[in-house]
Scaffold this active site. Sequence first.
Site, PDB file in Angstrom:
ATOM      1  N   LYS A 116       0.824  -1.206   0.000  1.00  0.00           N
ATOM      2  CA  LYS A 116       0.000   0.000   0.000  1.00  0.00           C
ATOM      3  C   LYS A 116       0.864   1.265   0.000  1.00  0.00           C
ATOM      4  O   LYS A 116       0.469   2.291  -0.540  1.00  0.00           O
ATOM      5  CB  LYS A 116      -0.945  -0.017   1.193  1.00  0.00           C
ATOM      6  CG  LYS A 116      -2.090  -1.021   1.046  1.00  0.00           C
ATOM      7  CD  LYS A 116      -3.035  -0.941   2.224  1.00  0.00           C
ATOM      8  CE  LYS A 116      -4.299  -1.743   1.977  1.00  0.00           C
ATOM      9  NZ  LYS A 116      -4.050  -3.154   1.734  1.00  0.00           N
ATOM     10  N   GLU A 200      -2.583   7.342   7.835  1.00  0.00           N
ATOM     11  CA  GLU A 200      -3.424   8.174   6.979  1.00  0.00           C
ATOM     12  C   GLU A 200      -4.412   8.939   7.850  1.00  0.00           C
ATOM     13  O   GLU A 200      -4.772   8.497   8.951  1.00  0.00           O
ATOM     14  CB  GLU A 200      -4.230   7.315   5.999  1.00  0.00           C
ATOM     15  CG  GLU A 200      -3.475   6.828   4.796  1.00  0.00           C
ATOM     16  CD  GLU A 200      -4.380   6.120   3.816  1.00  0.00           C
ATOM     17  OE1 GLU A 200      -3.912   5.859   2.699  1.00  0.00           O
ATOM     18  OE2 GLU A 200      -5.540   5.801   4.150  1.00  0.00           O
ATOM     19  N   HIS A 235     -14.624  -4.249   8.046  1.00  0.00           N
ATOM     20  CA  HIS A 235     -14.004  -3.812   6.784  1.00  0.00           C
ATOM     21  C   HIS A 235     -14.182  -4.841   5.659  1.00  0.00           C
ATOM     22  O   HIS A 235     -13.486  -4.763   4.641  1.00  0.00           O
ATOM     23  CB  HIS A 235     -12.511  -3.521   6.977  1.00  0.00           C
ATOM     24  CG  HIS A 235     -12.234  -2.476   8.006  1.00  0.00           C
ATOM     25  ND1 HIS A 235     -12.537  -1.144   7.834  1.00  0.00           N
ATOM     26  CD2 HIS A 235     -11.683  -2.563   9.248  1.00  0.00           C
ATOM     27  CE1 HIS A 235     -12.184  -0.461   8.905  1.00  0.00           C
ATOM     28  NE2 HIS A 235     -11.669  -1.292   9.777  1.00  0.00           N
ATOM     29  N   ARG A 291      -7.256  -8.375  -9.291  1.00  0.00           N
ATOM     30  CA  ARG A 291      -7.932  -9.658  -9.518  1.00  0.00           C
ATOM     31  C   ARG A 291      -9.392  -9.404  -9.842  1.00  0.00           C
ATOM     32  O   ARG A 291      -9.859  -8.259  -9.844  1.00  0.00           O
ATOM     33  CB  ARG A 291      -7.862 -10.508  -8.249  1.00  0.00           C
ATOM     34  CG  ARG A 291      -8.413  -9.795  -7.019  1.00  0.00           C
ATOM     35  CD  ARG A 291      -8.546 -10.695  -5.823  1.00  0.00           C
ATOM     36  NE  ARG A 291      -8.793  -9.955  -4.590  1.00  0.00           N
ATOM     37  CZ  ARG A 291      -9.960  -9.438  -4.215  1.00  0.00           C
ATOM     38  NH1 ARG A 291     -11.011  -9.539  -5.018  1.00  0.00           N
ATOM     39  NH2 ARG A 291     -10.094  -8.802  -3.058  1.00  0.00           N
TER      40      ARG A 291
END
Length: 493
Positions: A116, A200, A235, A291
């Site tokens: 990430k 973040e 999540h 994917r």
Amino acid sequence: MFKKVLVANRGEIAIRVMRACREMGISTVAVCSEADKNALFAKYADEAYLIGPAPTSQSYLNMDAIIEVAKKTGTDAIHPGYGFLSENPAFAKRCEDEGIIFIGPPSHVIAEMGSKIRARNLMIKAGVPVVPGTKDAVEDVDEALKVAEDIGYPVLLKASAGGGGIGMKVVHSRSEFAVALNSTRQMAGSAFGDSSVFIEKYVEEPRHIEIQILADSYGNTVYLSDRECSIQRRHQKLIEEAPSPIMTPELRKEMGDSAVKVAKAIGYVNAGTVEFLYSKGSYYFLEVNTRLQVEHGITEMVTGIDIVKEQLRVACGEKLELEQEDITIDGHAIECRINAEDPLNDFAPSPGKIRRYRSAGGPGVRVDSGVHMGYTISPFYDSMISKLCVWGRTRDEAISRMQRALYEYVVVGVTTNIPFHKAVMRNPAFRKGDLTTAFIEEQNILEAVEEVVMSESEKGVTLASALEAKDKKVAAIAAAVESYVSMAKKTQR
């Protein structure tokens, strides 16, 4: 076109890929664990081979065993589905080295997007909006604290190699930061073998919006429909719809163009999804799923494009025949993930044997499933039973159709989340399209689920209870007949 494709996955996604192959005249090879040797997908394939015991590390993650089957059967290509090895760059590279086509992006692209931190920095360079945060992994606690305070609480700690919501933690204050950072690092190291964590800004009232892309190896890239995936637990998505209720033609073009920019910046090939967070009129790059997505079916329903067939064509070296102006959206589609889990027990998995099973049907209904009556939901794998998808001319019609389909869906023997989906479909905020990733908590959905369960239990109005009553009646008649026959035989003697 390929003559033979090995599907390195199980359950409904294996069958989904095999259906596309069958329509294209491509033979299929299934690989299965000992727990899945009698599963539907293994029977559906033209050939099926055992590759190890039930634990995934010894079967569906066993690269050597899968490659051995591929070579033994003369397989042209391997489709990884989703999960398992689908986003494993080492497996994609292994296929490349063995001369077997991996139906997905190149291994180096998977590797780049698997981090990430690297993905985030690439997006900054490409001019794609990202959430404010660090460019590199945080090492020193004091330095990390300063970054968090500069950004402003709440902040989100994220594992660089994370996925599926694992390795994410919201921190609301300085006092909880150090403990949260250490626990996130430990979780990341344990789950992914990489303890790198970055920071973040936590986006408040976020919606999870994703853009489906298709790209060929000749530089052609298009975006298909957007999808709203905000209804999640831990999540992980439970309900998706296409298009998003907030989407306008102008916003779709802007986000779609950003998704294409992402794809071109990383040299993407095949089907993929660019995920964004949307909040208060702004959107931010989240990640690239390299994917096929679980929820690809609803995009197929509103665009009429078979994404798996496009994957096969692109992997075989063909050019995309689609131009951006060819892609239109017709109507609205919703997907409910039907899982063997108990929403009233923190969504705990509910493995076991399915004693009665009747899937929904009728106009505008699609059920992608790998189970059947008598099938045992294994504790070794994901608890998904099926993906229930509906299409309507409007969002309201799609919601009504989903309510009808959920009424028809009968699963007896394991606890399912069908009552959860019923509660969401009738929720006023959902019906208005007012969604965030905290929807379940904000709307007290679990209280509504309890009401659904109690109501259906007390009134006995479900098809499941009707079938159970029928079973008891049939059993009573069978017992009476058996008793009568026994008495008749004794009389004859």
